[in-house]
Design a protein around this motif. Structure first.
Motif, PDB file in Angstrom:
ATOM      1  N   GLN A 175      15.463  43.351  79.074  1.00 34.72           N
ATOM      2  CA  GLN A 175      14.521  42.280  78.766  1.00 34.72           C
ATOM      3  C   GLN A 175      15.102  40.930  79.154  1.00 34.72           C
ATOM      4  O   GLN A 175      16.289  40.678  78.965  1.00 34.72           O
ATOM      5  CB  GLN A 175      14.191  42.289  77.267  1.00 34.72           C
ATOM      6  CG  GLN A 175      12.985  41.489  76.872  1.00 34.72           C
ATOM      7  CD  GLN A 175      12.623  41.688  75.401  1.00 34.72           C
ATOM      8  OE1 GLN A 175      13.389  42.241  74.627  1.00 34.72           O
ATOM      9  NE2 GLN A 175      11.440  41.242  75.021  1.00 34.72           N
ATOM     10  N   LEU A 176      14.234  40.073  79.703  1.00 36.87           N
ATOM     11  CA  LEU A 176      14.554  38.672  79.934  1.00 36.87           C
ATOM     12  C   LEU A 176      13.610  37.851  79.081  1.00 36.87           C
ATOM     13  O   LEU A 176      12.400  38.127  79.042  1.00 36.87           O
ATOM     14  CB  LEU A 176      14.370  38.301  81.406  1.00 36.87           C
ATOM     15  CG  LEU A 176      15.379  38.868  82.409  1.00 36.87           C
ATOM     16  CD1 LEU A 176      14.932  38.563  83.833  1.00 36.87           C
ATOM     17  CD2 LEU A 176      16.760  38.313  82.158  1.00 36.87           C
ATOM     18  N   VAL A 177      14.153  36.842  78.425  1.00 40.34           N
ATOM     19  CA  VAL A 177      13.336  36.009  77.551  1.00 40.34           C
ATOM     20  C   VAL A 177      13.577  34.552  77.886  1.00 40.34           C
ATOM     21  O   VAL A 177      14.714  34.063  77.788  1.00 40.34           O
ATOM     22  CB  VAL A 177      13.655  36.272  76.070  1.00 40.34           C
ATOM     23  CG1 VAL A 177      12.804  35.364  75.190  1.00 40.34           C
ATOM     24  CG2 VAL A 177      13.410  37.729  75.718  1.00 40.34           C
ATOM     25  N   GLU A 178      12.510  33.854  78.275  1.00 38.53           N
ATOM     26  CA  GLU A 178      12.590  32.418  78.532  1.00 38.53           C
ATOM     27  C   GLU A 178      12.282  31.648  77.251  1.00 38.53           C
ATOM     28  O   GLU A 178      11.499  32.100  76.406  1.00 38.53           O
ATOM     29  CB  GLU A 178      11.592  31.987  79.615  1.00 38.53           C
ATOM     30  CG  GLU A 178      11.725  32.702  80.936  1.00 38.53           C
ATOM     31  CD  GLU A 178      10.810  33.904  81.046  1.00 38.53           C
ATOM     32  OE1 GLU A 178      10.490  34.309  82.184  1.00 38.53           O
ATOM     33  OE2 GLU A 178      10.394  34.425  79.997  1.00 38.53           O
ATOM     34  N   SER A 179      12.874  30.481  77.145  1.00 35.08           N
ATOM     35  CA  SER A 179      12.587  29.591  76.032  1.00 35.08           C
ATOM     36  C   SER A 179      12.841  28.163  76.485  1.00 35.08           C
ATOM     37  O   SER A 179      13.440  27.928  77.541  1.00 35.08           O
ATOM     38  CB  SER A 179      13.458  29.930  74.814  1.00 35.08           C
ATOM     39  OG  SER A 179      14.829  29.781  75.123  1.00 35.08           O
TER      40      SER A 179
END
Length: 125
Positions: free
Chosen positions: A3-7
């Motif tokens: 998983q990649l999660v942007e914020s």
């Protein structure tokens, strides 16, 4: 689970700055080139830039060169997109993605295996 999660997205005034983060889980980022892309409503997805895994070489699209900076902190398994001098035209959903290709120039989106869900950036007064 990979998983990649942007914020870090949000609303900012023209001329302002934001720093986006791209954090990985389920795998380590340090063996991947990480690219940033953006997509504005009604427009095609656009490559913003990328950073290689081995030597942190970077590439930037002409539209953001000199304003945006991509960096990585492999110890934190995170890649950053520092955006300065933001313009209304920068308004878009920003995505990070991972590829095994080296970042010496633009790497087409089709070459990226893993994608985040995106984070909204809105530049408006």
């Amino acid at each position: 689970q990979v998983q990649l999660v942007e914020s870090g997205g949000g609303l900012v005034q023209p001329g302002g700055s934001l720093r986006l983060s791209c954090a990985a889980s389920g795998f380590t980022l340090d063996v991947y080139t990480i690219g940033w892309f953006r997509q504005a409503p009604g427009k095609d997805r656009e490559g913003v830039g990328c950073i290689s895994s081995s030597d942190a070489n970077t590439y930037y699209a002409d539209s953001v060169k000199g304003r945006f900076t991509i960096s990585r902190d492999n110890a934190k398994n995170t890649v950053y997109l520092q955006m300065n001098g933001l313009k209304p035209d920068d308004t878009a959903v920003y995505y990070c993605a991972a590829t095994g290709y080296y970042c010496s120039a633009y790497v087409p989106s089709i070459e990226y295996a893993y994608w985040g869900q995106g984070t909204q950036v809105t530049v408006s007064s």
